[in-house]
Design an enzyme around this catalytic site. Structure first.
Site, short mmCIF file in Angstrom:
data_model
loop_
_atom_site.label_atom_id
_atom_site.label_comp_id
_atom_site.label_asym_id
_atom_site.label_seq_id
_atom_site.Cartn_x
_atom_site.Cartn_y
_atom_site.Cartn_z
N THR A 101 0.84 -1.20 0.00
CA THR A 101 0.00 0.00 0.00
C THR A 101 0.87 1.25 0.00
OG1 THR A 101 -1.71 -1.20 1.23
CG2 THR A 101 -1.86 1.20 1.21
N ASP A 119 -4.68 -2.53 -7.30
CA ASP A 119 -4.20 -3.20 -6.10
C ASP A 119 -4.71 -4.64 -6.08
OD1 ASP A 119 -2.99 -3.56 -3.66
OD2 ASP A 119 -4.56 -2.55 -2.51
N ARG A 146 0.08 -13.38 8.66
CA ARG A 146 -0.65 -12.33 9.40
C ARG A 146 0.03 -12.06 10.74
NH1 ARG A 146 -1.85 -10.14 5.64
NH2 ARG A 146 -0.63 -11.76 4.63
#
Length: 751
Positions: free
Chosen positions: A43, A227, A610
């Site tokens: 991002t 994205d 994660r």
């Protein structure tokens, strides 16, 4: 002078990136593919690249940035604004569905729709399909509307029209689906409505029919950025190609190792074949991970190396080594839940972590039940991502249906939902007659309510009730342009009488529903205040396109429970991956197909990456499934992780075999109660080895034993029946699935 100032500002911005990120952000023209590994700052690069475009003199309104969640789009726009100021607000940034819904609001009249169209979410689509099936007298017990909806969505993702779909069907189920699909599309058009799939298909149809309109958008969007490109489906890929055809300035960012949405139509080939589609493209790799410890990252890398279809990459990090990944063998799902609570309390105290720093991930939603029970018993607050979201609650859907009907009186679906909410004495017979007449005359149900000859088929009292309902709705349709959105909503809700009835019920549930409706009115007020020129259609569109992750409250100090699919893009200090057993993860349905199995492995990789500090892998020897106790075999994915990164309560010996690891494990009796082959606890019995030594001449069948068969290849024994010479084994083979074999004659050999 201005140019030098701009260059200095650009250099200052790009100096905040690492060398790989900077190279990717600097290349502004032509096709670009950025392979961004988990936690590598994807991002950040996308944000800085757009900021660099604007500071290089590119007009913001010529930039199109496409994401997959509103959360990602809003985060991106916020970051860009901080970097280059308010001018960035003019870029077109949003999800595929929101951007192309915006295009349709402008252009849909060219394909026969009105601009006040409704957007049907999944629940709305299934309700419409149920109505169609009832009208066609198709038995719902043979095939459910949700199954039909899934088939229609799959057809749309592969761009099959009802006519093309009908040509491909080979059985009665397919023929039934083809009939419903055709009527479904006709009814959507009659209702002036699009479903989620049509929000992408219809713009493609528009561009095909009207090259002049396509040409206009090709000139508008000179720079296209996408994205999560690995999650695009065929329709999205074609839309991007069409828009980028003139200028070729397309930049896609993604990670093939995180392609996990094939069930939604995502096609990993889009990213794997990008270089073939754009031969002159530049490829950049972001391989430095900023999220996880070295150990967690190395463990995840060792797993994903087992996939064949992937773009070569090797993530690395400068983070600390960290602690080993913990592997826990649990007795059953209840024990698994108890261990999660114990570990959670232990890590929270040891590392001084908040509850929001913990996540429990599972393959299917059904697995959360025992975990929720354990957390409740321990008084630990938790939040479930993917539970009944605010905008999916019945009372909210009811009020939204009222508002939808005000915005789009042709929306039969919304009318059918609220025609008797609150109860007005309008029964199923009346509704059935209205539907039949509407289909016969080709008119909307709303227009029928004032029909002068309605009394010929319905009782006078019913006709008066319908007329009163119509008068109320027409009043607000007329007021829509002269009242603020909040005033309109408050007045409409008040006139329906829903709130007083909920107050009269005076139960905790009814009062909660009342508060939810009041919260909806507040949300509409807030939308009006934060959006110049806010419209009712705009609010309804935003609500229809919101996702579970968009509405999840990650600031609340509570443990997060969610599926692995919902977890992508998120990060937590401590992650528990649960239910790591064959048949659950990977799912049984994936075992016979390499592509499906590789997607399951990518899903495991997503779950592992994660975690920032600690990762727990949990599997159970037994689990309650479909109301019965089942004996489980631990997931093959555990065995594919390099053991040097694991810590367990088991004593293991492993050896490398053709790049993979196999183990010979002896369970500590004190840690896990031993079980007989039939799965019953037996005091004093020797614990069975999970894998037998290959030197054995005669097989000693045990549940969990890896075996090889001369014809069926490798597999695992998942169940045993009978004894002595009559012993039969259920073996789950890697290539042919489950087989029932007599041990005496099967000639199974241990692996």
């Amino acid at each position: 002078m201005a140019t030098s100032v701009r260059e200095a500002a650009t250099i200052s911005i790009l100096d905040q990136l690492n060398p790989s990120q900077r190279s990717a952000a600097e290349k502004l023209t032509g096709p670009v593919m950025i392979i961004a590994g988990a936690g590598s700052g994807k991002t950040r690069v996308l944000t800085y690249r757009i900021a660099h475009l604007i500071q290089s003199g590119i007009r913001p309104d010529t930039i199109l940035a496409l994401t997959f969640t509103n959360k990602a789009a809003n985060e991106m726009k916020s970051r860009i604004t901080k970097l280059v100021g308010e001018s960035s607000r003019h870029i077109w940034a949003g999800t595929f569905h929101s951007i192309f819904a915006r295009v349709l609001r402008i252009e849909c009249e060219h394909i026969g729709y009105n601009r006040n169209f409704s957007i049907y979410d999944t629940d709305d689509s299934i309700a419409l399909i149920r109505t169609i099936m009832n009208t066609m007298k198709l038995p719902l017990q043979e095939v459910s509307p949700s199954v039909i909806h899934s088939r229609i969505t799959a057809a749309k993702n592969t761009m099959l029209s009802p006519r093309e779909y009908k040509k491909q069907v080979i059985d009665s189920d397919g023929e039934r689906t083809a009939l419903v699909y055709d009527q479904y599309q006709r009814q959507l058009k009659k209702n002036n409505a699009f479903d989620f799939d049509d929000l992408l298909l219809k713009p493609l149809d528009l561009f095909t029919r009207r090259p002049d309109i396509l040409d206009r958008y090709q000139y508008r969007f000179n720079y296209i950025l996408v994205d999560e490109y690995q999650d695009t489906n065929r329709v999205q890929c074609l839309l991007i190609k069409e828009l980028a055809r003139r200028h070729g300035n397309i930049c896609v960012v993604g990670d093939d190792a995180q392609s996990i949405y094939s069930f939604r139509g995502a096609d990993i080939r889009n990213i794997l074949e990008f270089e073939r589609d754009y031969p002159d493209c530049s490829v950049f790799r972001l391989e430095q991970n900023y999220r996880s410890t070295k150990t967690i990252l190395s463990a995840a890398n060792s797993l994903i190396l087992n996939n064949v279809d992937q773009i070569p990459k090797r993530l690395w990090t400068e983070n600390v080594d960290g602690e080993p990944v913990v592997l826990e063998r649990c007795i059953d799902d209840r024990d698994e839940a108890s261990r999660i609570v114990a570990r959670l309390e232990e890590e929270s105290k040891r590392q001084k972590l908040d509850l929001r720093d913990f996540a429990v991930l599972y393959r299917t939603n059904a697995q959360s039940r025992s975990i929720e029970d354990a957390l409740r018993r321990s008084g630990i607050p938790y939040t479930i991502v993917g539970s009944v979201a605010f905008y999916k609650r019945k009372e909210i859907k009811d009020i939204l249906a009222y508002l939808n009907l005000v915005a789009n009186p042709h929306d039969d679906g919304s009318l059918l939902r609220i025609i008797n909410v609150p109860a007005r004495g309008i029964g199923a017979t009346t509704v059935s007659k209205l539907i039949s007449r509407g289909a016969r005359e080709g008119t909307s149900l709303f227009d029928l309510l004032d029909s002068k000859d309605l009394e010929k088929t319905l009782p006078g009292r019913t006709c008066r009730t319908l007329s009163d309902f119509s008068a109320m709705m027409r009043k607000y349709i007329g007021l829509k342009g002269s009242m603020s959105l909040s005033e309109l909503a408050r007045s409409l809700v008040d006139e329906t009488g829903i709130l007083p009835r909920l107050k009269e019920e005076n139960t905790p549930e009814s009062l909660a529903r009342r508060e939810n409706i009041q919260e909806l009115v507040s949300a509409l007020t807030e939308f009006s205040e934060h959006n110049d020129g806010a419209t009712l259609e705009g609010f309804l569109e935003e609500v229809a396109l919101v996702s579970d992750v968009d509405t999840a409250d990650f600031e609340r100090n509570a443990v997060t429970l969610m599926t692995l699919h919902a977890a992508k893009g998120l990060e937590f200090s401590v992650v528990f991956l649960t239910g790591l057993e064959e048949g659950i993860f990977p799912l049984s349905s994936s075992l016979s197909n390499r592509a499906d199995l590789e997607e399951e492995r990518r899903l495991m990789y997503v779950g592992m990456t994660r975690a920032k500090r600690n990762l727990y892998l949990m599997f159970a020897g037994q689990r309650h499934r479909f109301g019965e106790r089942s004996f489980m075999v631990r997931s093959r994915f555990i065995d594919e992780i390099d053991p040097q990164y694991l810590r367990s309560d088991e004593v293991r010996e492993r050896r490398a075999i053709t790049g993979r690891w196999r183990d010979r494990t002896e369970l500590r009796v004190a840690q896990v109660p031993p079980m007989t082959p039939a799965g019953q606890d037996q005091e004093g019995a020797e614990p069975f080895p999970m894998y037998e030594d290959e030197s054995q001449e005669m097989i000693q069948p045990k549940v969990g034993l890896r075996v090889v068969h001369a014809s069926f290849g490798r597999g695992r024994i998942v169940a045993l029946h009978g004894d002595g010479e009559n012993t039969r084994a259920v073996v789950d083979f890697e290539t042919v699935g489950k087989k029932h074999l007599m041990i005496k004659f099967a000639r199974l050999r241990p692996v």
